[in-house]
Write a protein that holds these residues in place. Structure first.
Motif, PDB file in Angstrom:
ATOM      1  N   ARG A  68     -11.248  -1.432   0.225  1.00 40.35           N
ATOM      2  CA  ARG A  68     -10.736  -0.176  -0.334  1.00 40.35           C
ATOM      3  C   ARG A  68     -11.082   1.015   0.552  1.00 40.35           C
ATOM      4  NH1 ARG A  68      -8.767   0.473  -5.568  1.00 40.35           N
ATOM      5  NH2 ARG A  68      -9.582   2.590  -5.551  1.00 40.35           N
ATOM      6  N   ARG A 112      -0.687   0.378   2.424  1.00 35.70           N
ATOM      7  CA  ARG A 112      -0.295   1.506   1.592  1.00 35.70           C
ATOM      8  C   ARG A 112      -0.324   1.093   0.146  1.00 35.70           C
ATOM      9  NH1 ARG A 112       5.190   3.519   4.076  1.00 35.70           N
ATOM     10  NH2 ARG A 112       5.474   3.865   1.858  1.00 35.70           N
ATOM     11  N   LYS A 113      -0.626   2.038  -0.714  1.00 38.69           N
ATOM     12  CA  LYS A 113      -0.714   1.769  -2.143  1.00 38.69           C
ATOM     13  C   LYS A 113       0.611   2.098  -2.798  1.00 38.69           C
ATOM     14  CE  LYS A 113      -3.755   2.759  -6.011  1.00 38.69           C
ATOM     15  NZ  LYS A 113      -4.959   3.485  -6.404  1.00 38.69           N
ATOM     16  N   TYR A 114       1.218   1.114  -3.440  1.00 37.11           N
ATOM     17  CA  TYR A 114       2.468   1.320  -4.154  1.00 37.11           C
ATOM     18  C   TYR A 114       2.176   1.369  -5.640  1.00 37.11           C
ATOM     19  CZ  TYR A 114       4.866   0.172   0.158  1.00 37.11           C
ATOM     20  OH  TYR A 114       5.318   0.172   1.452  1.00 37.11           O
ATOM     21  N   THR A 115       2.841   2.297  -6.349  1.00 41.02           N
ATOM     22  CA  THR A 115       2.632   2.379  -7.807  1.00 41.02           C
ATOM     23  C   THR A 115       3.877   2.035  -8.562  1.00 41.02           C
ATOM     24  OG1 THR A 115       3.120   4.726  -7.752  1.00 41.02           O
ATOM     25  CG2 THR A 115       0.816   4.077  -7.651  1.00 41.02           C
TER      26      THR A 115
END
Length: 54
Positions: free
Chosen positions: A42, A51-54
């Motif tokens: 993290r 990349r963080k996808y929501t």
């Protein structure tokens, strides 16, 4: 000083893998050859290109 027990060598299973950054044996992510525990992942994920996808 008490009795000394050398650490047990683990050849397979969850305990056989450790984080290359902090040395922790629990929650190690091996996918894509990362070999990082989830806490270290993290911290480094953005610099690694995830990349963080929501």
């Amino acid at each position: 000083m008490g009795k000394y027990r050398p650490p047990r060598v683990v050849k397979y299973g969850r305990g056989a893998y450790k984080c290359q950054r902090c040395g922790s044996h629990d929650a190690v992510i091996k996918k894509y050859g990362l070999m990082l525990c989830r806490q270290c992942f993290r911290e480094l994920a953005v610099s690694l290109g995830f990349r963080k996808y929501t």
